[in-house]
Design a protein around this motif. Structure first.
Motif, short mmCIF file in Angstrom:
data_model
loop_
_atom_site.label_atom_id
_atom_site.label_comp_id
_atom_site.label_asym_id
_atom_site.label_seq_id
_atom_site.Cartn_x
_atom_site.Cartn_y
_atom_site.Cartn_z
N ILE A 186 -18.67 -12.38 -0.67
CA ILE A 186 -18.27 -11.14 0.00
C ILE A 186 -17.58 -10.24 -1.02
O ILE A 186 -17.36 -10.62 -2.17
CB ILE A 186 -17.35 -11.41 1.19
N GLY A 187 -17.24 -9.04 -0.60
CA GLY A 187 -16.55 -8.10 -1.47
C GLY A 187 -15.38 -7.46 -0.76
O GLY A 187 -15.27 -7.51 0.46
N GLY A 188 -14.49 -6.88 -1.55
CA GLY A 188 -13.36 -6.16 -0.98
C GLY A 188 -12.79 -5.19 -1.99
O GLY A 188 -12.72 -5.49 -3.18
N SER A 189 -12.42 -4.03 -1.53
CA SER A 189 -11.90 -3.01 -2.45
C SER A 189 -10.54 -3.40 -3.01
O SER A 189 -10.17 -2.97 -4.10
CB SER A 189 -11.78 -1.66 -1.73
N ASP A 190 -9.76 -4.19 -2.24
CA ASP A 190 -8.37 -4.49 -2.61
C ASP A 190 -7.58 -3.20 -2.78
O ASP A 190 -6.71 -3.08 -3.64
CB ASP A 190 -8.33 -5.33 -3.88
N ASN A 191 -7.91 -2.23 -1.94
CA ASN A 191 -7.31 -0.91 -2.07
C ASN A 191 -5.84 -0.92 -1.69
O ASN A 191 -5.44 -1.48 -0.67
CB ASN A 191 -8.06 0.10 -1.20
N HIS A 192 -5.01 -0.28 -2.51
CA HIS A 192 -3.58 -0.12 -2.25
C HIS A 192 -3.19 1.35 -2.09
O HIS A 192 -2.03 1.63 -1.78
CB HIS A 192 -2.75 -0.73 -3.38
N ARG A 193 -4.15 2.24 -2.32
CA ARG A 193 -3.87 3.68 -2.22
C ARG A 193 -5.00 4.36 -1.46
O ARG A 193 -5.97 4.85 -2.05
CB ARG A 193 -3.71 4.29 -3.62
N PRO A 194 -4.89 4.39 -0.14
CA PRO A 194 -6.01 4.88 0.67
C PRO A 194 -6.36 6.34 0.46
O PRO A 194 -7.46 6.76 0.83
CB PRO A 194 -5.53 4.63 2.10
N MET A 195 -5.46 7.12 -0.14
CA MET A 195 -5.75 8.54 -0.34
C MET A 195 -6.51 8.81 -1.65
O MET A 195 -6.83 9.96 -1.93
CB MET A 195 -4.47 9.36 -0.30
N MET A 196 -6.79 7.75 -2.43
CA MET A 196 -7.52 8.00 -3.66
C MET A 196 -8.93 8.47 -3.34
O MET A 196 -9.48 8.15 -2.29
CB MET A 196 -7.56 6.73 -4.53
N GLY A 221 0.83 -1.19 0.00
CA GLY A 221 0.00 0.00 0.00
C GLY A 221 0.87 1.25 0.00
O GLY A 221 1.83 1.35 0.77
N THR A 222 0.54 2.21 -0.87
CA THR A 222 1.37 3.41 -1.01
C THR A 222 0.52 4.67 -0.95
O THR A 222 -0.68 4.65 -1.21
CB THR A 222 2.16 3.40 -2.32
N CYS A 223 1.19 5.78 -0.66
CA CYS A 223 0.55 7.09 -0.70
C CYS A 223 1.65 8.14 -0.85
O CYS A 223 2.83 7.86 -0.60
CB CYS A 223 -0.29 7.35 0.55
N PRO A 224 1.30 9.34 -1.27
CA PRO A 224 2.32 10.37 -1.48
C PRO A 224 2.86 10.90 -0.15
O PRO A 224 2.10 11.15 0.79
CB PRO A 224 1.58 11.45 -2.27
#
Length: 518
Positions: free
Chosen positions: A365-375, A199-202
């Motif tokens: 079930i579902g999941g965002s699989d998010n890797h960029r929480p600031m999007m 997971g990344t963010c700026p």
């Protein structure tokens, strides 16, 4: 082999109850002469040892001002977590006692006077404490005495609790009190990544860097979610950050999870901090059934993630391609919708329905699989897109996982805060909801009531074994409507579930089945 490879001490069998009782009794005899511990409290601790809890009591006197008092206790083999609570008298007279914890070799906690509960586990601990292996032997609660008046006496009570596994359900109640009481539909996201994997963010300078867990929790709170499972790839290090953040996010339940990432598919593992070897294809994990049995043995809920993704250099091991026969009974769920793959051509729904056709009652079930929480939260694949909505008796980890196992789940593919899908099936005098089973003899006419909220303009679609049940007037024209559909049983086994298709042609809501004659 896995323990040696990963630097973990092998877990030894717990002391037999009679041996542990003798140990506590001997400890009581040795301690009574000091005057610091009450013999009666120690005897009570011995009788409670089978419940993995002991009670230590004693007095701090004025002559002990500006000193440190050690209160010893024994940690038996096989302990994965030590938790203590601390209370004392005399605060109204300005008595102040600080709290710490020592294991046989080092100081594990020092809170000063601002904490009354400390927990130390293998992969997480209270802020001010160090996580790590729990050594067998003599530990000490360390009481600092910054202030007590000369003629006063303060009485303290310590409860020491042992957890034998990494399951949150095995933690003492003091650590997992529900964030909200009462049954309700609770909204969450079961698949996301932080800087503890990819997971990344700026950064402040605009560089993409490993993203702290805080930003994932913050985005979920802004979405209005009730729970999230942080599922970093094969990692357990995120649990320490979650332990620190949970008191702050006291409306958002943080469920420990991880994505077991193999060369042949990805598996979400929820509800435990305990290590599971992920090296599928190695001597220690020769096949996926071995991995799944180990997960089941420690009480974890498992699901197959994004099963229809392609496997290749762009996404290594992302598709579900395990060699050999897989015992699907060992799974509890399938990720029917992964963030960014909501459309029917790319979602996991066909794979999930194929397992239902084979007779496996797996919760979608579902999941965002998010890797960029600031999007931006408006984008597909942002945290909470899609949202997994679980009917649970309360907002606690055990209740949420129980609701998932029971199939009391629908998916809100748009990640709204208020859309609702409820299905009630009736056959004769019996009734069932999503995830439940219902018996229906041949030629019995069953009724299905599909309750939909905040989905005006959508259309209810009822499916029996994947084929649409034709019915009139299934367009949702208001914010709160119930549609009625009749269906005649042929006496055989079927799964029947509801979706809501939006006026934009996209799926808005995806329901789990009612199981007929299973």
């Amino acid at each position: 082999m896995a323990d040696a490879l990963l630097g973990r001490a092998p877990r030894r069998a717990a002391l037999k109850p009679i041996r542990f009782l003798l140990l506590v009794a001997l400890f009581c005899i040795a301690s009574c002469g000091s005057g610091m511990l009450l013999c009666e409290a120690q005897r009570q601790a011995g009788s409670a040892s089978s419940q993995n809890a002991i009670v230590l009591e004693g007095d701090i006197r004025g002559a002990q001002n500006h000193s440190y008092v050690e209160v010893p206790f024994e940690v038996p083999a096989g302990v994965a977590r030590v938790t203590i609570t601390f209370a004392y008298t005399g605060r109204e007279q300005h008595t102040a006692l600080d709290l710490g914890l020592e294991d046989p070799t080092e100081l594990r906690c020092w809170s000063g006077g601002n904490k009354r509960l400390l927990t130390v586990g293998v992969s997480d601990a209270t802020p001010s404490c160090l996580p790590g292996l729990i050594p067998v032997g003599k530990w000490n609660v360390l009481i600092g005495v910054p202030n007590i008046r000369p003629q006063l006496k303060a009485h303290y009570t310590l409860h020491v609790m042992f957890s034998r596994t990494g399951l949150v359900a095995d933690e003492p109640a003091e650590l997992f009190a529900p964030l909200r009481a009462g049954p309700a539909w609770y909204r969450g996201d079961l698949h996301m990544h932080t800087g503890h994997s990819d997971g990344t963010c700026p950064s402040q300078a605009g560089k993409m860097v490993p993203c702290p867990v805080y930003f994932t929790a913050d985005a979920a709170a802004r979405r209005g979610l009730d729970f999230i499972a942080i599922t970093d790839h094969n990692a357990t290090s995120q649990y320490d950050a979650m332990r620190e953040l949970q008191p702050y996010f006291d409306k958002l339940l943080l469920i420990p999870g991880r994505e077991i990432t193999t060369f042949y598919g990805h598996i979400n593992l929820l509800g435990t901090t305990q290590f599971v070897d992920f090296r599928l294809g190695s001597k220690s994990v020769p096949d996926v059934n071995t991995l799944l049995r180990r997960a089941k043995d420690i009480g974890a809920l498992t699901s197959i993630n994004h099963p229809r993704d392609a496997t290749g250099e762009i996404c290594m091991g992302c598709g579900w391609t395990p060699p050999g026969a897989v015992d699907m009974h060992l799974f509890g769920a399938v990720e029917a919708v992964n963030g960014g793959s909501e459309d029917a051509a790319h979602s996991g729904i066909p794979f999930w329905e194929a397992q239902l056709d084979r007779g496996f009652r797996l919760t979608g079930i579902g999941g965002s699989d998010n890797h960029r929480p600031m999007m931006p939260l408006s984008e597909a694949g942002s945290i909470g897109s899609p949202t997994t909505v679980v009917y649970a008796k309360e907002l606690s980890e055990s209740a949420i996982l129980e609701g998932i196992r029971a199939g009391h789940v629908f998916l809100d593919l748009s990640g709204t805060k208020d859309r609702l899908l409820e299905v009630t099936a009736k056959a004769g005098g019996s009734m069932a909801h999503m995830g439940d089973g219902l018996e229906a003899a041949k030629d019995l006419v069953m009724s299905f009531d599909v309750h939909v909220m905040k989905a005006a303009g959508g259309t209810v679609v009822l499916l029996a074994d994947g084929k649409e049940i034709q019915a009139a007037d299934l367009v949702v024209s208001g914010d709160d409507q119930t549609k009625h559909v009749l269906w005649t049983s042929d006496g055989r086994r079927h799964w029947i579930r509801a979706n809501v298709k939006g006026s934009d042609g996209e799926w808005w809501l995806v329901g789990n089945p009612v199981y007929v004659n299973w």
